[in-house]
Design a protein around this motif. Structure first.
Motif, PDB file in Angstrom:
ATOM      1  N   PRO A 176     -14.421  27.111  92.182  1.00  0.00           N
ATOM      2  CA  PRO A 176     -13.307  26.234  91.783  1.00  0.00           C
ATOM      3  C   PRO A 176     -13.147  26.133  90.267  1.00  0.00           C
ATOM      4  CG  PRO A 176     -15.147  24.943  92.657  1.00  0.00           C
ATOM      5  CD  PRO A 176     -15.441  26.376  92.950  1.00  0.00           C
ATOM      6  N   LYS A 177     -14.257  26.198  89.549  1.00  0.00           N
ATOM      7  CA  LYS A 177     -14.184  26.132  88.090  1.00  0.00           C
ATOM      8  C   LYS A 177     -13.440  27.343  87.534  1.00  0.00           C
ATOM      9  CE  LYS A 177     -17.123  25.252  84.058  1.00  0.00           C
ATOM     10  NZ  LYS A 177     -18.520  25.061  83.606  1.00  0.00           N
ATOM     11  N   LEU A 178     -13.622  28.487  88.172  1.00  0.00           N
ATOM     12  CA  LEU A 178     -12.932  29.712  87.765  1.00  0.00           C
ATOM     13  C   LEU A 178     -11.423  29.519  87.816  1.00  0.00           C
ATOM     14  CD1 LEU A 178     -13.374  32.827  87.158  1.00  0.00           C
ATOM     15  CD2 LEU A 178     -13.014  33.169  89.593  1.00  0.00           C
ATOM     16  N   ILE A 179     -10.957  28.875  88.884  1.00  0.00           N
ATOM     17  CA  ILE A 179      -9.520  28.646  89.044  1.00  0.00           C
ATOM     18  C   ILE A 179      -9.014  27.608  88.045  1.00  0.00           C
ATOM     19  CG2 ILE A 179      -7.765  27.730  90.611  1.00  0.00           C
ATOM     20  CD1 ILE A 179      -9.436  28.895  92.927  1.00  0.00           C
ATOM     21  N   ALA A 180      -9.680  26.450  87.992  1.00  0.00           N
ATOM     22  CA  ALA A 180      -9.197  25.346  87.165  1.00  0.00           C
ATOM     23  C   ALA A 180      -9.244  25.666  85.686  1.00  0.00           C
ATOM     24  CB  ALA A 180     -10.012  24.088  87.464  1.00  0.00           C
ATOM     25  N   THR A 181     -10.360  26.216  85.216  1.00  0.00           N
ATOM     26  CA  THR A 181     -10.494  26.465  83.789  1.00  0.00           C
ATOM     27  C   THR A 181      -9.715  27.677  83.330  1.00  0.00           C
ATOM     28  OG1 THR A 181     -12.560  27.693  84.144  1.00  0.00           O
ATOM     29  CG2 THR A 181     -12.735  25.347  83.647  1.00  0.00           C
ATOM     30  N   SER A 233      -0.363  21.654  87.827  1.00  0.00           N
ATOM     31  CA  SER A 233      -0.654  21.074  89.146  1.00  0.00           C
ATOM     32  C   SER A 233      -0.077  21.939  90.257  1.00  0.00           C
ATOM     33  CB  SER A 233      -0.079  19.657  89.250  1.00  0.00           C
ATOM     34  OG  SER A 233      -0.659  18.803  88.294  1.00  0.00           O
ATOM     35  N   PHE A 234       1.129  22.443  90.054  1.00  0.00           N
ATOM     36  CA  PHE A 234       1.781  23.290  91.039  1.00  0.00           C
ATOM     37  C   PHE A 234       0.964  24.556  91.312  1.00  0.00           C
ATOM     38  CE2 PHE A 234       4.665  26.829  92.045  1.00  0.00           C
ATOM     39  CZ  PHE A 234       5.276  26.334  93.192  1.00  0.00           C
ATOM     40  N   ALA A 235       0.276  25.074  90.272  1.00  0.00           N
ATOM     41  CA  ALA A 235      -0.507  26.300  90.425  1.00  0.00           C
ATOM     42  C   ALA A 235      -1.957  26.038  90.820  1.00  0.00           C
ATOM     43  CB  ALA A 235      -0.476  27.095  89.115  1.00  0.00           C
ATOM     44  N   VAL A 236      -2.583  25.042  90.206  1.00  0.00           N
ATOM     45  CA  VAL A 236      -4.023  24.830  90.373  1.00  0.00           C
ATOM     46  C   VAL A 236      -4.367  24.175  91.709  1.00  0.00           C
ATOM     47  CG1 VAL A 236      -6.022  23.550  89.501  1.00  0.00           C
ATOM     48  CG2 VAL A 236      -4.547  24.782  87.911  1.00  0.00           C
ATOM     49  N   ILE A 237      -3.670  23.098  92.073  1.00  0.00           N
ATOM     50  CA  ILE A 237      -4.056  22.332  93.258  1.00  0.00           C
ATOM     51  C   ILE A 237      -3.985  23.161  94.542  1.00  0.00           C
ATOM     52  CG2 ILE A 237      -3.547  20.295  94.670  1.00  0.00           C
ATOM     53  CD1 ILE A 237      -2.701  18.850  92.141  1.00  0.00           C
ATOM     54  N   SER A 267     -12.912  17.875  93.098  1.00  0.00           N
ATOM     55  CA  SER A 267     -13.115  17.370  91.748  1.00  0.00           C
ATOM     56  C   SER A 267     -12.199  18.057  90.736  1.00  0.00           C
ATOM     57  CB  SER A 267     -14.586  17.566  91.341  1.00  0.00           C
ATOM     58  OG  SER A 267     -14.809  17.137  90.012  1.00  0.00           O
ATOM     59  N   TYR A 268     -12.090  19.370  90.821  1.00  0.00           N
ATOM     60  CA  TYR A 268     -11.293  20.114  89.843  1.00  0.00           C
ATOM     61  C   TYR A 268      -9.791  19.999  90.068  1.00  0.00           C
ATOM     62  CZ  TYR A 268     -15.182  22.261  87.383  1.00  0.00           C
ATOM     63  OH  TYR A 268     -16.289  22.470  86.591  1.00  0.00           O
ATOM     64  N   CYS A 269      -9.365  19.422  91.177  1.00  0.00           N
ATOM     65  CA  CYS A 269      -7.933  19.177  91.384  1.00  0.00           C
ATOM     66  C   CYS A 269      -7.357  18.268  90.302  1.00  0.00           C
ATOM     67  CB  CYS A 269      -7.689  18.543  92.749  1.00  0.00           C
ATOM     68  SG  CYS A 269      -7.664  19.731  94.117  1.00  0.00           S
ATOM     69  N   PHE A 270      -8.212  17.439  89.691  1.00  0.00           N
ATOM     70  CA  PHE A 270      -7.742  16.494  88.692  1.00  0.00           C
ATOM     71  C   PHE A 270      -7.690  17.110  87.286  1.00  0.00           C
ATOM     72  CE2 PHE A 270     -10.542  14.072  91.750  1.00  0.00           C
ATOM     73  CZ  PHE A 270      -9.500  13.740  92.605  1.00  0.00           C
ATOM     74  N   TRP A 271      -8.107  18.372  87.189  1.00  0.00           N
ATOM     75  CA  TRP A 271      -8.216  19.035  85.882  1.00  0.00           C
ATOM     76  C   TRP A 271      -6.902  19.048  85.098  1.00  0.00           C
ATOM     77  CZ3 TRP A 271     -12.720  20.326  83.705  1.00  0.00           C
ATOM     78  CH2 TRP A 271     -12.711  21.172  82.606  1.00  0.00           C
ATOM     79  N   PRO A 272      -5.734  19.358  85.708  1.00  0.00           N
ATOM     80  CA  PRO A 272      -4.488  19.389  84.923  1.00  0.00           C
ATOM     81  C   PRO A 272      -4.194  18.081  84.201  1.00  0.00           C
ATOM     82  CG  PRO A 272      -4.152  20.447  87.051  1.00  0.00           C
ATOM     83  CD  PRO A 272      -5.503  19.806  87.102  1.00  0.00           C
ATOM     84  N   ILE A 273      -4.447  16.945  84.877  1.00  0.00           N
ATOM     85  CA  ILE A 273      -4.195  15.651  84.236  1.00  0.00           C
ATOM     86  C   ILE A 273      -5.166  15.430  83.090  1.00  0.00           C
ATOM     87  CG2 ILE A 273      -4.282  13.148  84.575  1.00  0.00           C
ATOM     88  CD1 ILE A 273      -3.155  13.528  87.324  1.00  0.00           C
ATOM     89  N   HIS A 274      -6.434  15.730  83.332  1.00  0.00           N
ATOM     90  CA  HIS A 274      -7.452  15.553  82.291  1.00  0.00           C
ATOM     91  C   HIS A 274      -7.090  16.316  81.027  1.00  0.00           C
ATOM     92  CE1 HIS A 274     -10.315  13.291  84.611  1.00  0.00           C
ATOM     93  NE2 HIS A 274     -10.531  14.258  85.490  1.00  0.00           N
TER      94      HIS A 274
END
Length: 483
Positions: A254-259, A295-299, A334-341
């Motif tokens: 998941p970190k690979l996708i979010a970051t 959010s549209f791409a990551v979540i 957990s990483y779903c919230f990454w875009p907002i952060h």
């Protein structure tokens, strides 16, 4: 530069940054899969322990200067060269500290091989100091094309070296070789592809000026790095290196996708935000667009990964790694919230409010301590679940200042995030149900069918509900096709 020119430069920069992250991460992903089949979770855990200490030392070395160089309205050759030499000097200091601390680290974890590994792996601090300045120059001038080719080359070189070492039975040293060769080759190739080179300049007054901004980021980054790695440190100590290796491997996907997308947005939008920092409305519009698109791409990718976690691990890593599946699913949430952060924090940095950035980190770390104390009363899986919940709570903390700074509060942010999040949850349920319905077959075929199912369901739902980000991206694609 006019507004159209800035938009074009941002679009071009984002394109090359996404290619750089995607290409490098793709190569590293393949390498990680091959290494996982040659190494054990315990061997991954050993190197994971060391990388925590290296990462913390790197924070001190870079000292917030990279962000200061990007944020500064006027930065010249003297600024970049001065920071480069200062960070190299800091690298010497922290390498010596790591070298002296190596026996204590090995004794604390009761793993004797940690002593030589710490001393060898600490070498990455030196090229890391130079790379931080090189990438700051790239971000400021949006020369992401050179960074793309450099990262791609470094990932390939280090991957070949590590696989060769693992195949020859060198175990944990294969991962050590990968880290060292990656940093050194990336620094060398960046010198060949990026226009900046350090000159014979050093001005301590420039360092002092940037440190006035950067020290708050240093403290914030140090707090963030220590607390982000605290779970790894405790899992390695309280439990064992095998569970740590499984936790690290579960987080990796998941970190690979979010970051990947998050780092692209951060690298491209920070200079864009900074260039417009005096126009609050323009920065707010850019922040809102960044949150919607990311959010549209990551979540959906993370929710899709949640759905196929067991199939993916079995196909790519093998049965010995199935222990990491619960960690993988928890970290997807957990990483779903990454875009907002990340978008909120970059907006705060761009308008020069590093003091607010530091205060936010102090608040979030207090919440982290509370979550950790509670989590330690339970098993390791519950502990990581509580961490994920704490990450959700921190979205409210990060967004709070931008209500006043930009007029964009957390309620409006969640309204922008909610549509893709809701469709992603529906898609996740559909993929899991589809996977359970499929008959016995090749694990690779099952994985492929689940991925196709997830992509189809999400795109159809996004089109049916006319999600704003879907329509925006579809419009861009139509314009490109007409040209």
């Amino acid at each position: 530069m006019n507004e159209t020119g800035m938009k074009n430069k941002v679009a071009s920069g984002l394109f090359w940054k996404l290619l750089e992250n995607g290409g490098a991460q793709g190569i590293q992903f393949v390498i990680a899969i091959l290494l996982a089949r040659l190494l054990t979770p315990a061997e991954y855990g050993v190197v994971g322990i060391i990388m925590i200490f290296i990462t913390i030392a790197n924070v001190f070395v870079q000292s917030g200067f990279s962000t200061a160089l990007v944020q500064k309205k006027q930065a010249d050759e003297v600024d970049f060269s001065s920071v480069c030499y200062f960070e190299l000097a800091a690298s010497v200091v922290f390498y010596v500290l790591l070298y002296l601390a190596a026996p204590a680290i090995a004794e604390f974890y009761a793993i004797s091989v940690l002593k030589p590994i710490v001393r060898v792996l600490g070498i990455v601090l030196f090229p890391g100091a130079v790379i931080s300045v090189q990438t700051a120059y790239v971000s400021r001038n949006m020369e992401f094309r050179g960074l793309f080719f450099s990262t791609l080359a470094a990932s390939a070189i280090s991957g070949v070296i590590s696989i060769f070492m693992a195949y020859r039975g060198l175990g944990v040293w294969a991962m050590v070789g990968q880290q060292i060769s990656y940093y050194i080759s990336l620094m060398i190739v960046l010198f060949l592809t990026v226009s900046w080179k350090p000159g014979l300049f050093f001005a301590f007054d420039r360092i002092r000026t940037m440190f006035a901004f950067g020290w708050k980021l240093l403290c914030a980054s140090l707090l963030d790095t220590v607390f982000n790695n605290l779970y790894g440190l405790l899992i390695g100590k309280i439990y064992n290196e095998e569970l740590l290796g499984s936790y690290n491997r579960g987080e990796q996907f998941p970190k690979l996708i979010a970051t990947n997308l998050g780092a692209a947005i951060q690298a491209v939008l920070l200079p864009a935000f900074s260039a417009c920092q005096d126009d609050r409305d323009k920065v707010r519009d850019m922040v809102r667009r960044a949150i919607r698109l990311s959010s549209f791409a990551v979540i959906p990718m993370l929710m899709g990964l949640f759905a196929v976690a067991d199939t993916l691990v079995l196909a790519m890593l093998g049965e010995k790694w199935l222990i990491c599946v619960p960690f993988l699913r928890i970290m997807c949430v957990s990483y779903c919230f990454w875009p907002i952060h990340i978008t909120n924090l970059q907006a705060i940095n761009a308008v020069g409010r590093s003091d607010i950035f530091l205060k936010l980190e102090l608040v979030k770390k207090a919440l982290s301590i509370l979550a950790l104390v509670i989590g330690m009363q339970f098993n390791v899986f519950i502990m990581v679940c509580i961490k994920a919940f704490q990450d959700f709570v921190c979205t409210f903390v990060n967004a709070a200042p931008n209500k006043k700074l930009l007029g964009y509060d957390i309620a409006h942010q969640w309204m922008d995030v909610a549509p893709p999040a809701a469709l992603s949850v529906v898609m996740c349920g559909a993929v899991m149900a589809f996977g359970a319905w499929l008959p016995a077959m090749s694990v690779w075929l099952k994985l492929g069918l689940q991925i196709v199912c997830g992509a189809f369901v999400y795109i159809v739902l996004a089109a049916a509900f006319r999600l704003e980000s879907f329509c925006f991206l579809a419009g861009i694609v139509k314009e490109r096709l007409k040209k």
